[in-house]
Scaffold this motif. Sequence first.
Motif, short mmCIF file in Angstrom:
data_model
loop_
_atom_site.label_atom_id
_atom_site.label_comp_id
_atom_site.label_asym_id
_atom_site.label_seq_id
_atom_site.Cartn_x
_atom_site.Cartn_y
_atom_site.Cartn_z
N ILE A 1 -4.78 1.40 -7.72
CA ILE A 1 -5.62 0.42 -7.02
C ILE A 1 -5.53 -0.94 -7.70
O ILE A 1 -5.42 -1.98 -7.04
CB ILE A 1 -7.09 0.93 -6.96
N THR B 1 0.84 -1.20 0.00
CA THR B 1 0.00 0.00 0.00
C THR B 1 0.87 1.25 0.00
O THR B 1 0.67 2.15 -0.80
CB THR B 1 -0.94 0.02 1.24
N ILE C 1 -5.15 6.98 -10.13
CA ILE C 1 -5.64 6.33 -8.90
C ILE C 1 -6.16 4.93 -9.19
O ILE C 1 -5.83 3.97 -8.48
CB ILE C 1 -6.72 7.21 -8.22
N GLY D 1 -8.55 -0.82 -1.10
CA GLY D 1 -8.54 -0.01 -2.32
C GLY D 1 -8.68 1.46 -2.01
O GLY D 1 -7.98 2.30 -2.58
N ILE D 2 -9.60 1.78 -1.10
CA ILE D 2 -9.78 3.20 -0.73
C ILE D 2 -8.52 3.74 -0.07
O ILE D 2 -8.08 4.85 -0.38
CB ILE D 2 -11.02 3.36 0.20
N GLY E 1 -10.10 12.26 -4.49
CA GLY E 1 -9.39 10.99 -4.37
C GLY E 1 -10.23 9.94 -3.67
O GLY E 1 -10.25 8.77 -4.07
N THR F 1 -5.44 2.79 -0.48
CA THR F 1 -4.42 2.97 -1.51
C THR F 1 -4.71 4.21 -2.36
O THR F 1 -3.83 5.04 -2.59
CB THR F 1 -4.34 1.72 -2.41
N GLY F 2 -5.96 4.35 -2.81
CA GLY F 2 -6.33 5.47 -3.66
C GLY F 2 -6.21 6.82 -2.97
O GLY F 2 -5.71 7.79 -3.55
N VAL F 3 -6.65 6.89 -1.72
CA VAL F 3 -6.55 8.16 -0.98
C VAL F 3 -5.08 8.48 -0.71
O VAL F 3 -4.67 9.65 -0.75
CB VAL F 3 -7.39 8.12 0.31
N SER G 1 -11.54 6.66 -5.49
CA SER G 1 -11.11 5.41 -4.86
C SER G 1 -12.29 4.54 -4.47
O SER G 1 -12.25 3.32 -4.63
CB SER G 1 -10.27 5.69 -3.61
N SER H 1 -12.54 1.13 -6.28
CA SER H 1 -12.39 -0.03 -5.39
C SER H 1 -13.63 -0.89 -5.37
O SER H 1 -13.55 -2.12 -5.28
CB SER H 1 -12.06 0.44 -3.97
#
Length: 174
Positions: free
Chosen positions: A59, A8, A55, A75-76, A156, A78-80, A160, A164
Amino acid sequence: MEDQQKPTKKIAINYGLYLGIASILISVVVYAMGKQHEQGIVVPILSFVVMATIIVLGIKKFKDVNGGFMTLGQGIKTGVGIALIGGVISIAYTIIFMTFIEPDSLEQGMEIARQKMLDNPNLSEEQIDAQMEMAKKFSGPGMIAAFGLLWTLFLGFVISLIGSAILQKKENEY
């Protein structure tokens, strides 16, 4: 848990750097074209598409590194993380730009906004002055950084969440 945090963090840093660099490149191109105060709708849409793409790719990379499995929360996260790092880089560039490269940029933008308001026959001079004073209060580097980071994190998170939700696959699913 520790095995999960390493990918991550690494993915968020790598893809956050990609996002930050892409944001800076878009800003430099807009500046080189002399359109930093008259971007229209194309630049924000392009910036959003680039952000969403990076993003979602980050993910997807996280999912691939974890054997094709990923929860919504992973996933969230990682994306944030990608958005946070990309946003910090982009905001740092913006502050450097406003402070050293084009220190008159803010005043030029305020003057363009004033001229647009003067073209509106429904606004009085007092209303325009009040709006300009309010804009000045929110246009310092600190406020720009704070609002920019909040906006980046919000976008983001939304990107995400959607990415995700589509890409998630828990290990107990067959």
